[in-house]
Enzyme design. Structure first.
Site, short mmCIF file in Angstrom:
data_model
loop_
_atom_site.label_atom_id
_atom_site.label_comp_id
_atom_site.label_asym_id
_atom_site.label_seq_id
_atom_site.Cartn_x
_atom_site.Cartn_y
_atom_site.Cartn_z
N LYS A 174 0.87 -1.18 0.00
CA LYS A 174 0.00 0.00 0.00
C LYS A 174 0.90 1.23 0.00
CE LYS A 174 -2.01 2.93 1.90
NZ LYS A 174 -1.72 4.33 1.51
N GLU A 247 8.03 1.87 11.86
CA GLU A 247 9.12 2.87 11.88
C GLU A 247 8.45 4.24 11.75
OE1 GLU A 247 12.03 2.07 12.70
OE2 GLU A 247 11.86 -0.08 12.42
N CYS A 281 12.55 11.86 7.91
CA CYS A 281 12.29 11.40 9.28
C CYS A 281 13.49 11.69 10.17
CB CYS A 281 11.96 9.92 9.29
SG CYS A 281 13.23 8.89 8.54
N GLU A 383 7.11 16.65 16.21
CA GLU A 383 7.64 16.58 14.85
C GLU A 383 6.89 17.57 13.94
OE1 GLU A 383 6.85 13.08 12.33
OE2 GLU A 383 8.97 13.10 11.80
P1 NAD Z 1 1.41 8.85 7.48
O1 NAD Z 1 1.54 8.15 8.78
O2 NAD Z 1 0.37 9.89 7.34
O3 NAD Z 1 1.12 7.77 6.31
C1 NAD Z 1 1.96 6.66 6.09
C2 NAD Z 1 1.17 5.55 5.41
O4 NAD Z 1 0.15 5.09 6.29
C3 NAD Z 1 0.47 6.01 4.12
O5 NAD Z 1 0.55 4.99 3.17
C4 NAD Z 1 -0.97 6.19 4.59
O6 NAD Z 1 -1.94 6.03 3.56
C5 NAD Z 1 -1.11 5.09 5.62
N1 NAD Z 1 -2.17 5.29 6.62
C6 NAD Z 1 -2.82 6.44 6.91
N2 NAD Z 1 -3.71 6.22 7.91
C7 NAD Z 1 -3.62 4.90 8.23
C8 NAD Z 1 -4.26 4.07 9.19
N3 NAD Z 1 -5.19 4.55 10.02
N4 NAD Z 1 -3.90 2.76 9.28
C9 NAD Z 1 -2.93 2.26 8.47
N5 NAD Z 1 -2.28 3.02 7.54
C10 NAD Z 1 -2.62 4.32 7.42
O7 NAD Z 1 2.86 9.40 7.13
P2 NAD Z 1 3.32 10.27 5.87
O8 NAD Z 1 2.74 11.64 6.00
O9 NAD Z 1 3.10 9.51 4.64
O10 NAD Z 1 4.90 10.33 6.11
C11 NAD Z 1 5.52 11.20 7.01
C12 NAD Z 1 5.83 10.53 8.32
O11 NAD Z 1 6.60 9.35 8.09
C13 NAD Z 1 6.67 11.39 9.25
O12 NAD Z 1 6.16 11.29 10.55
C14 NAD Z 1 8.07 10.78 9.16
O13 NAD Z 1 8.87 10.99 10.28
C15 NAD Z 1 7.72 9.34 8.98
N6 NAD Z 1 8.83 8.60 8.38
C16 NAD Z 1 9.55 7.75 9.16
C17 NAD Z 1 10.64 7.08 8.64
C18 NAD Z 1 11.44 6.12 9.50
O14 NAD Z 1 12.19 5.33 8.94
N7 NAD Z 1 11.32 6.17 10.80
C19 NAD Z 1 11.01 7.26 7.30
C20 NAD Z 1 10.25 8.14 6.52
C21 NAD Z 1 9.16 8.80 7.06
#
Ligand code: NAD
Length: 483
Positions: A174, A247, A281, A383
């Site tokens: 996804k 993560e 991140c 964040e």
């Molecule tokens: P997000 O949490 O909004 O979305 C991530 C994924 O989860 C997307 O595919 C989204 O459609 C899905 N999603 C949304 N709601 C969901 C739910 N209720 N249940 C399951 N899946 C759901 O994050 P984003 O805005 O796409 O990315 C930014 C975030 O990702 C930041 O917080 C960043 O720090 C983090 N990030 C972490 C790492 C790491 O390795 N720790 C790396 C990159 C980004």
């Protein structure tokens, strides 16, 4: 021209069952429609999981040499298509050319790294003394749900699909709804390389389909990268027995001691804070600086931030692209406005729209630096995931360490100092999964273990960690064998 993106179910590219779809627009110029993609729901998730649940065993039974070859061949496809993928990534996500080039290069390298793991993953044999044999049989977990964010739409999925497929699992992928096209490109490459249809399905859309996917009892493992709020929601939604890797977010500090080379400190802080438009991140979002060098450091960082050239990533000379979405821009500017209201001092940047015709249709935010930030304020603890830096003061290393750890996150933490002893003390005591000495908080070696501590990660398994990463994607059965 807008690309048509589809779900992949049972080897066929299909619309969502409901027929609903969405558009993704170029964040640097929202008049440009990049793709139209399915808005999937529980029915699509059900069909995708059914297909992979029925198909993964054939892939599991495929010889590891063949699985490795598929990953190698997919890497070849991505390398061949590199010149086309780079501008697509810029257009869909908003990266600069240099940032997109780095990602498009790293992704096939990840697939090659995990291709090797397909051949190396092995069990153990244990002594018994009675002529019988006890050994561990290493098998794939089964159906893996991989849910990924938008900021590395090729690289992060390759760190999940690579090891999952190397181990012989089936994957329901996804991708982020912000970057559906690049998600599809990665899967195109795997299919072209010969990955059987039963081993992979792709679901596009947002929270609705993702929630249905993680709730499906036929899913054996969930690997997620994204925000802490969503990761915690997944954790609450899955049964305790479900193998889960989350993560999540960061609030990464750089401590600058009084003996630091300030030009070097300013350069690596600026890179960490404003690279990827602050949407990493591991991005630097706090500077914790010794009072003696505070003003001199802030002056250097401000000069570098103000000199960054904003613009669409394909324009020559652009240092910083837009925020990936309007929502992201609004969130970032909300933090900036509330910090101003709370009395933090704006050094450079701010909430006003940046000037220039070429920026008028994109989600651009100016690189922003605040000093005098209250350590308990949201700007110092939550964040932002945007180009906003909070500068805090510390009297000595102990105080700096206390401030560095004064958030619920623990992803990356840096220190700039000429004193190796104090750098090692920092590395030993700070609660962060990555510690950077005289380096930006961002950027990792592709074969070095990667993952956070505290609320940044479930700490189930480090990504990029080779053999120990494979433990997440495999189960061990202990077999007792007598003749
Ligand atoms: P997000 O949490 O909004 O979305 C991530 C994924 O989860 C997307 O595919 C989204 O459609 C899905 N999603 C949304 N709601 C969901 C739910 N209720 N249940 C399951 N899946 C759901 O994050 P984003 O805005 O796409 O990315 C930014 C975030 O990702 C930041 O917080 C960043 O720090 C983090 N990030 C972490 C790492 C790491 O390795 N720790 C790396 C990159 C980004």
């Amino acid at each position: 021209m807008a690309a048509t993106v589809r779900n992949l179910v049972d080897g066929t590219w299909v619309e969502s069952v409901s027929g609903r779809s969405r558009e993704r627009r170029n964040p640097a110029d929202t008049r440009d429609v990049v793709s139209c993609f399915p808005e999937s729901d529980a029915k699509d998730a059900d069909a995708a999981v059914s297909a992979v649940a029925a198909g993964w065993q054939e892939w599991a039974d495929t010889a590891p040499e063949k699985r490795a070859q598929v990953l190698q061949d997919a890497a070849d496809v991505l390398e061949r298509e590199r010149a086309g993928l780079i501008p697509q990534l810029v257009r869909e996500e908003g990266k600069t050319l240099a940032e997109a080039t780095m990602e498009v290069s790293r992704t096939p390298a990840n697939l090659r790294f995990y291709a090797g793991e397909a051949l190396r993953t092995a069990g153990v044999t244990l002594p018994t003394g009675d002529g019988s044999l006890v050994f561990t049989l290493r098998a794939p977990v089964g159906v893996v749900a991989a849910i990924t964010p938008w900021n590395f739409p090729l690289n992060i999925p390759s760190r999940k699909l690579g090891p999952a497929l190397a181990a012989g699992n089936g994957v329901v992928f996804k991708p982020s709804e912000v970057t559906p096209l690049l998600g599809q490109r990665l899967v195109d490459a795997l299919l072209e390389a010969g990955l059987p249809a039963g081993a992979i399905a792709v679901l596009h859309g947002g929270a609705e389909v993702a929630q249905a996917l993680v709730a499906d009892e036929r899913v054996d493992a969930v690997t997620f990268t994204g925000s802490t709020a969503v990761g915690e929601a997944i954790h609450r939604a899955v049964p305790a027995s479900r193998r889960t890797q989350l993560e999540m977010g960061g609030k990464n500090p750089v401590v600058v001691l009084e003996d630091a080379d300030l030009d070097r400190a300013a350069a690596l802080i600026t890179k960490g804070a404003f690279g990827l438009s602050g949407q990493a991140c591991t991005g630097t979002s706090r500077v914790i600086v010794h009072a003696d060098v505070h003003d001199a450091l802030v002056e250097r960082i401000a000069a570098k931030a103000a000199a960054l050239r904003l613009g669409p990533g394909l324009e020559p000379g652009v240092d910083m692209g837009p925020q990936a979405t309007e929502r992201q821009k609004d969130t970032v500017l909300g933090f900036v406005r509330r910090a101003l209201d709370a009395g933090a001092q704006l050094v450079t940047g701010g909430p006003e729209e940046p000037e220039g015709d070429h920026l008028a249709h994109g989600h651009f935010v100016r690189p922003t630096v605040f000093t005098g930030v209250d350590p308990a304020s949201e700007l110092a603890t939550e964040e932002v995931f945007g180009p906003v830096l909070a500068v805090l003061l510390a009297g000595d290393l102990d105080e700096a360490l206390a401030l560095a750890d004064a958030t619920r996150f623990g992803l990356s933490a840096g220190i700039v100092t000429a004193d190796v002893g104090r750098a090692l003390t920092f590395a030993r005591r700070v609660t962060a999964g990555l510690v950077k000495v005289n380096q930006p908080t961002t950027g990792q070696a592709m074969n070095a273990p990667f993952g956070g501590l505290k609320n940044s990660s479930t700490q189930t398994s480090k990504e990029q960690a080779g053999e120990s990463m494979m433990a997440f994607y495999t189960v061990d059965k202990t077999v007792y064998l007598s003749a």
